[in-house]
Design an enzyme around this catalytic site. Structure first.
Site, PDB file in Angstrom:
ATOM      1  N   HIS A 198       0.819  -1.215   0.000  1.00 19.70           N
ATOM      2  CA  HIS A 198       0.000   0.000   0.000  1.00 19.70           C
ATOM      3  C   HIS A 198       0.847   1.257   0.000  1.00 19.70           C
ATOM      4  O   HIS A 198       0.515   2.249  -0.626  1.00 19.70           O
ATOM      5  CB  HIS A 198      -0.918   0.011   1.227  1.00 19.70           C
ATOM      6  CG  HIS A 198      -2.300  -0.343   0.862  1.00 19.70           C
ATOM      7  ND1 HIS A 198      -3.027  -1.281   1.534  1.00 19.70           N
ATOM      8  CD2 HIS A 198      -3.082   0.090  -0.140  1.00 19.70           C
ATOM      9  CE1 HIS A 198      -4.196  -1.406   0.960  1.00 19.70           C
ATOM     10  NE2 HIS A 198      -4.251  -0.581  -0.061  1.00 19.70           N
ATOM     11  N   CYS A 510       3.144  -2.548 -19.571  1.00 15.79           N
ATOM     12  CA  CYS A 510       2.309  -1.862 -18.580  1.00 15.79           C
ATOM     13  C   CYS A 510       2.749  -2.181 -17.156  1.00 15.79           C
ATOM     14  O   CYS A 510       2.049  -1.894 -16.207  1.00 15.79           O
ATOM     15  CB  CYS A 510       0.835  -2.190 -18.775  1.00 15.79           C
ATOM     16  SG  CYS A 510       0.447  -3.925 -18.503  1.00 15.79           S
TER      17      CYS A 510
HETATM   18  C1  PEP Z   1       2.254  -6.755 -14.139  1.00 16.05           C
HETATM   19  O1  PEP Z   1       2.227  -7.882 -13.654  1.00 16.05           O
HETATM   20  O2  PEP Z   1       3.303  -6.207 -14.559  1.00 16.05           O
HETATM   21  C2  PEP Z   1       1.014  -5.961 -14.245  1.00 16.05           C
HETATM   22  C3  PEP Z   1       1.011  -4.802 -14.867  1.00 16.05           C
HETATM   23  O3  PEP Z   1      -0.101  -6.452 -13.643  1.00 16.05           O
HETATM   24  P1  PEP Z   1      -0.354  -6.357 -12.040  1.00 16.05           P
HETATM   25  O4  PEP Z   1       0.734  -5.506 -11.452  1.00 16.05           O
HETATM   26  O5  PEP Z   1      -1.714  -5.773 -11.874  1.00 16.05           O
HETATM   27  O6  PEP Z   1      -0.260  -7.801 -11.650  1.00 16.05           O
END
Ligand code: PEP
Ligand code: MG
Length: 585
Positions: A198, A510
């Protein structure tokens, strides 16, 4: 008094980008465990009435804490509001109150009854592991606030030394981070916590630099000057004047860029020449924001996001006994789409399981949930949940001016990509593209076959690092494995980029890797066509990208791939990239 860790650098995980320099102030000490004996009780009072008054005091304190958290939630807004509201619900939980009353009825003091009642919940959360275990800090915070009130000791919380400071803590509870005054807190440093704690999420939302999992930081003393680099994860203790003023200049340059991005309000700036993400020679790279829910949209717009590269839809499902209705979902998606008319919004279908368990999916208890039925695997067990979500996305997309893409999380093999594409047929032509996330090494290695099934791929470097190095992303002590500069991780990114180029399909990143402006150059050189990140990082990424041609990005990528490890890759590229000093990066 000088610090026992003076004159050296501490290292943790960079959890929120930016640089800050300032004096340390530490969080107030934890509330002591109330003694296990019962209350003395006023002379002459019957034992029963004493117990009743302890129960009343405990319930009153819980109510007061719930009200206080609700008020903080309202004042905080955004993602912090949801977290605080969830904490207020913990304090107001009727079954918790019943348990407190039972314990007081057995002769415990009010404070002790509260302490013990919370202990049972705490154990259950910790045993659940993953996302729920990460909520233990939130629960402890609610308990400590209540017990402090009952014992008449200071409520644990953020110090107020009367000047701006770097907040150092073992870990931070959302109730504290949410109401921090941005003009007072220069940065966060925590001994525990990982990049997905968090503290990290809220620090990014607030735009405050943060280093988490920083071993040795508890040894810092109040007033010690530190330089915090939320990008590299380094905390420099007692820097010399040259290092301190260099850091201050970087912090100033960053603040100026962010202010400029804020004043260039969207969507006008998005349309302006040179306002879009591109290399120096005009090769376009979409610069997008990662959103945890509709409330983040305005921050993303203000930061100059051209669209959304990852809408994490879990916010609709977590902490619920049943999935949200199609109508409720449609409203939430429509709110995000409305914020980006003409922009792209990539919606990720529910990523449940592992750190985000959802009981209504009927997932089996698994010894290793991160290696179990999570992401798309979990949705295949609950096709109705996926169908409702796709329907809601389709309905919202049909009425929106945003270009909506949809993608599935945690795809490992081409067959899963094909299955998802089949399910997405129910969307008709209402979304522009159907794709998958590449977060498992198998999917990266089989990228050509995966991309033969769908329109695009988006690489989640957080999970890709976790699964490539077999290192739990939640474990602060393993934070080094989450370093996205690792050449092996970059090799996998390069394979997907290459497959995308060959197939003429977009490939985005991402994960948190996209938020490092220097690494972003490497990702573009590896064939990535869009970068999606915490909104606060967009201005820096746009600026540095515009100073390098695509050919330069490609040669930086070559250099990174040929480096022996993450640290050498980072320093080789930092030495070779242009203008880092001038831009304060
Ligand atoms: C990742 O795994 O890089 C991603 C963008 O998804 P999350 O962080 O939501 O698992
Ligand atoms: Mg992921």
């Amino acid at each position: 008094m000088s610090s026992p860790v003076t004159g050296r650098a501490l290292h943790g995980a960079g959890a929120s980008p930016g640089v800050a320099v300032g004096p340390v102030a530490r969080m107030a000490a934890r509330v002591p465990e109330p003694p296990s004996g019962g209350p003395a009780g006023p002379p002459g009072a019957s034992r029963a009435s004493g117990m009743r008054s302890e129960a009343r005091a405990a319930i009153g304190a819980l109510q007061e804490v719930a009200d206080d958290l609700d008020a903080r939630a309202e004042a905080a807004g955004g993602e912090a509001q949801e977290v605080l509201e969830a904490q207020a619900m913990m304090a107001g939980d009727p079954s918790l109150a019943t348990r407190v009353e039972e314990l007081a009825g057995q002769g415990r003091s009010a404070a002790r009854a509260v302490w013990e009642a919370f202990a049972a919940y705490r154990e259950r959360l910790a045993a659940a592991g993953g996302y729920l275990a990460a909520r233990v800090a939130d629960l402890d915070d609610v308990r400590d606030r209540t017990v402090a009130l009952l014992l008449g000791v200071p409520v644990p919380g953020v110090p107020d030394p009367g000047h701006p400071f770097v907040l150092v803590a073992v870990d931070l509870a959302p109730a504290d981070t949410a109401t921090l005054r941005r003009d007072r807190v220069l940065a966060f440093v925590t001994e525990q916590g990982g990049p997905t704690s968090h503290t990290a999420i809220l620090a990014r939302a607030m735009g405050v630099p943060a280093v988490v999992g920083c071993a040795g930081s508890s040894g810092l003393t109040d007033g010690t000057r530190v330089v915090v680099d939320g990008g590299s994860g380094e905390v420099l203790v007692d820097p010399d004047e040259a290092a301190a003023s260099e850091a201050a200049a970087r912090a100033e340059a960053q603040a100026a860029r962010r202010a400029a991005a804020r004043s260039a309000q969207m969507p006008e700036a998005r349309e302006a020449p040179g306002g879009l993400g591109a290399t120096a020679d005009g090769h376009r790279v979409d610069l997008l924001a990662n959103l945890g829910g509709p409330r983040d949209a305005s921050v993303a717009l203000a930061a100059g996001a051209e669209g959304v590269g990852l809408l994490r839809t879990e916010f609709l499902y977590l902490d619920r006994a049943a999935p949200p209705s199609v109508d409720e979902q449609r409203g939430a998606y429509a709110a995000v789409f409305a914020a980006f008319p003409g922009g792209k919004v990539v919606v990720r279908t529910l990523d449940a399981g592992a750190d985000k368990p959802l009981h209504f999916l009927g997932l089996p208890g698994e010894p290793n949930p991160a290696l179990g039925e999570r992401g798309l695997r979990a949705l295949r067990r609950a096709p109705g949940v996926l169908a409702d979500q796709l329907d809601a996305i389709g309905q919202a997309a049909a009425a929106a001016r945003a270009e909506v893409w949809v993608m599935a999380p945690m795809v490992a093999v081409p067959e899963e990509a094909a299955w998802f594409r089949e399910q997405a047929r129910r969307l008709g032509g209402r979304v522009a593209k159907v794709g998958v996330m590449v977060e498992v090494p198998a999917a990266a290695l089989a990228a050509p076959a995966v991309l033969a099934e769908v329109d695009f791929a988006s690489i989640g470097t957080n999970d890709l690092a976790q699964y490539t190095f077999a290192a739990d992303r939640q474990a602060g002590g393993l934070g080094g494995f989450q370093d996205p500069w690792q050449p092996v991780l970059l090799q996998l990114v390069g394979r997907v980029g290459e497959a995308g180029r060959a197939a003429g399909r977009p490939v985005g990143v991402c994960g948190e890797a996209a938020a490092d402006p220097v690494l972003a150059l490497v990702l573009v050189g590896l064939g990535v066509t869009s970068l999606s990140m915490a909104a606060i990082a967009i201005a820096d990424v746009r600026l540095l990208l515009a100073r390098h041609t695509l050919a330069e990005c490609r040669s930086l990528a070559e250099l990174a791939l040929s480096s022996p490890d993450a640290a050498s890759a980072r320093s080789a590229i930092r030495a070779a990239a242009k203008d880092l000093g001038r831009l304060g990066l």
